[in-house]
Motif scaffolding. Structure first.
Motif, short mmCIF file in Angstrom:
data_model
loop_
_atom_site.label_atom_id
_atom_site.label_comp_id
_atom_site.label_asym_id
_atom_site.label_seq_id
_atom_site.Cartn_x
_atom_site.Cartn_y
_atom_site.Cartn_z
N ARG A 81 23.93 35.63 -36.94
CA ARG A 81 23.37 34.17 -38.57
C ARG A 81 21.84 35.11 -39.32
O ARG A 81 21.96 34.53 -40.42
CB ARG A 81 23.50 33.21 -38.23
CG ARG A 81 24.45 32.61 -37.90
CD ARG A 81 24.69 31.28 -36.32
NE ARG A 81 25.99 30.73 -36.34
CZ ARG A 81 27.11 30.98 -35.85
NH1 ARG A 81 26.32 32.21 -35.07
NH2 ARG A 81 28.17 30.19 -36.09
N TYR A 82 21.09 35.92 -38.54
CA TYR A 82 20.28 36.78 -39.68
C TYR A 82 19.97 37.50 -39.51
O TYR A 82 19.21 38.61 -38.33
CB TYR A 82 18.86 35.88 -38.30
CG TYR A 82 18.44 34.06 -38.58
CD1 TYR A 82 18.10 33.55 -39.70
CD2 TYR A 82 19.63 33.64 -37.64
CE1 TYR A 82 18.07 32.44 -40.09
CE2 TYR A 82 18.80 32.13 -37.79
CZ TYR A 82 18.49 31.19 -38.66
OH TYR A 82 18.13 29.97 -38.70
N THR A 125 19.65 40.96 -46.89
CA THR A 125 21.20 40.46 -46.73
C THR A 125 21.50 41.20 -48.73
O THR A 125 21.85 41.01 -49.27
CB THR A 125 20.81 38.64 -47.69
OG1 THR A 125 19.91 38.32 -48.23
CG2 THR A 125 20.62 37.93 -46.68
N ARG A 175 18.31 32.16 -43.60
CA ARG A 175 18.64 33.62 -43.97
C ARG A 175 18.40 34.17 -45.51
O ARG A 175 17.29 34.94 -45.34
CB ARG A 175 19.69 34.21 -43.35
CG ARG A 175 20.35 35.65 -43.34
CD ARG A 175 21.79 35.59 -43.15
NE ARG A 175 21.56 36.79 -43.00
CZ ARG A 175 23.42 37.90 -43.27
NH1 ARG A 175 24.11 37.21 -42.21
NH2 ARG A 175 22.81 39.23 -42.79
N SER A 176 19.20 33.33 -45.93
CA SER A 176 18.67 33.84 -47.53
C SER A 176 17.32 33.17 -47.99
O SER A 176 16.83 34.48 -48.70
CB SER A 176 19.84 32.71 -48.58
OG SER A 176 19.75 32.87 -49.80
N TYR A 192 14.24 33.28 -46.67
CA TYR A 192 13.62 34.79 -46.23
C TYR A 192 13.48 35.86 -47.00
O TYR A 192 12.69 36.03 -47.06
CB TYR A 192 14.11 35.10 -44.13
CG TYR A 192 13.22 33.91 -43.57
CD1 TYR A 192 12.04 32.97 -43.93
CD2 TYR A 192 13.81 32.98 -42.27
CE1 TYR A 192 11.54 32.21 -42.38
CE2 TYR A 192 13.56 32.58 -41.77
CZ TYR A 192 12.06 31.83 -41.75
OH TYR A 192 11.63 30.74 -40.74
N ASN A 193 14.80 36.71 -47.20
CA ASN A 193 15.39 37.67 -47.69
C ASN A 193 15.05 37.54 -49.39
O ASN A 193 14.31 38.52 -49.41
CB ASN A 193 16.66 37.82 -47.49
CG ASN A 193 17.08 38.29 -46.65
OD1 ASN A 193 16.73 39.15 -46.56
ND2 ASN A 193 17.65 37.43 -45.45
N GLU A 240 12.85 34.25 -36.46
CA GLU A 240 14.27 34.49 -37.06
C GLU A 240 13.78 35.07 -38.86
O GLU A 240 14.74 35.62 -38.89
CB GLU A 240 14.27 32.58 -38.39
CG GLU A 240 15.18 32.04 -37.27
CD GLU A 240 14.94 30.37 -37.46
OE1 GLU A 240 15.86 29.58 -37.18
OE2 GLU A 240 14.11 30.22 -38.84
N CYS A 249 15.57 38.55 -40.15
CA CYS A 249 15.51 39.04 -41.47
C CYS A 249 15.45 40.20 -41.63
O CYS A 249 15.31 40.95 -43.46
CB CYS A 249 15.54 38.13 -42.33
SG CYS A 249 16.62 36.19 -41.81
#
Length: 362
Positions: free
Chosen positions: A176-177, A180, A247-248, A250-251, A277, A281
């Motif tokens: 999940r991480y 992206t 996730r988004s 952090y990215n 996390e 990422c």
């Protein structure tokens, strides 16, 4: 509720990540246990502040059930608890002392305490505060599983009478991480619930850099920050960020900041799940300094910062190539050492020493 479960966990919350870091930790760990073929039941006290803000009311990786009181817990789940391969009670469970006493009376053959707040717990006990765990209860458990490692474990055994104090750090669900490829929106971000003892570091390591670098963009995501905080104009505020959006988040940062509570800095060896996390990422990390961090994140994978100047220099002078090298090193280390699957394997090895009812990894 009937049926056999390999592991039953009584924790603060699985259904709601609002205002707590427990839900994310439990979600990752139980995902890992599912990967190992374990059937898990999570029992959560049904309280209004989580009931009104549940971002995972129906998990697909375990059974989640609620209870309204200690009496209801015993009425509905006594047989399930007795039949479970192992039972784990977490820190900050409402009426935790009464819950632990009730479970102790069942003479469970394989039961453990999981402290996601160990330095805070010991500080509270030192003040005579037994909000969710009484000092007399620590020797009752087969093991005391601790979010924090290092010298604190020895203290739990020698000073508090734990039979076996063992580290069970938080972890990240690697499925999940990850990267992206999203465009970066912020030079530096922070994710965390407000805590008075973290706020001075947040002020020093993010808000003051924001004031001195008005051309840069910053972001702070997290709930319960006081209304009287004056946020610089270039700091975006996000009141609550559910785990599905981490996730988004952090990215979209050039760097992300980790800030640690005072009790955990003093104890050392207390990595936040946010470190893992962000590392997974591929987001470069800036972190405050505490003992053991160099073991969690080797040299070259994180910038250690005590002051505003270090953060400003990092944001201003670090090249893209240097950032990418940091991100690659952090991600490689997290995926090798700190995934949920790996952590679940560590837990199963501990539980397996106390009962054959825990099935081995598939």
């Amino acid at each position: 509720m009937s049926g056999h479960y390999d592991i039953v966990i009584l924790g603060l919350s699985l259904s709601s990540s609002w205002g707590n870091g427990h839900a994310t930790t439990y979600r990752a760990l139980i995902h890992g246990l599912q990967t190992h073929g374990q059937r898990v039941l999570f029992l959560e006290r049904d309280v209004p502040w989580y009931a009104s803000s549940r971002d995972l009311p129906n998990p697909d990786f375990c059974t989640l059930d609620y209870y309204g009181s200690v009496a209801e817990l015993l009425e509905r789940h006594t047989e399930t608890l007795r039949q479970a391969g192992a039972v784990i009670v977490g820190s900050y469970v409402p009426e935790g002392v009464a819950v632990i006493d009730a479970l102790s009376a069942m003479a469970l053959p394989n039961w453990h305490f999981y402290d996601i707040d160990t330095p805070v717990t010991l500080a509270k006990l030192g003040r005579g505060d037994e909000e969710y765990l009484a000092r007399r209860q620590i020797p009752l458990f087969d093991s005391y599983l601790s979010f924090s490692g290092g010298p604190l474990l020895r203290r739990l055994e020698t000073e508090f009478g734990a039979r076996a104090a063992l580290p069970l750090y938080c972890s990240v669900d690697a499925d999940r991480y990850g990267p992206t490829g999203e465009a970066q929106e912020w030079d530096l971000g922070y994710l965390g619930t407000y805590s008075p003892d973290r706020q001075p570091a947040l002020e020093r390591l993010l808000l003051e850099p924001a004031r001195q670098m008005p051309e840069r963009r910053f972001v702070v995501a997290g709930s319960q920050f006081p209304a009287d905080i004056v946020w610089p104009d270039n700091v975006e505020r996000i009141e609550h960020l559910p785990p599905s959006e981490h996730r988004s988040f952090y990215n979209r940062q050039r760097f992300t900041l980790n800030v640690t509570r005072a009790d955990m800095i003093a104890a050392g060896w207390s990595p936040s799940v946010r470190l893992f996390e962000a590392g997974a990422c591929g987001t470069p990390l800036i972190g405050d300094i505490w003992e053991g961090l160099d073991q969690m994140f080797p040299s070259g994978s994180i910038v250690l910062a005590l002051d505003t100047a270090t953060v400003i220099r990092t944001l201003r002078d670090t090249t893209d190539a240097e950032r990418n090298a940091m991100a690659t090193a952090a991600r490689r280390h997290v995926l090798a050492e700190h995934t949920a699957t790996a952590r679940a394997g560590e837990l199963l090895a501990i539980l397996g020493k106390h009962a054959q009812a825990i099935r081995p990894s598939a």
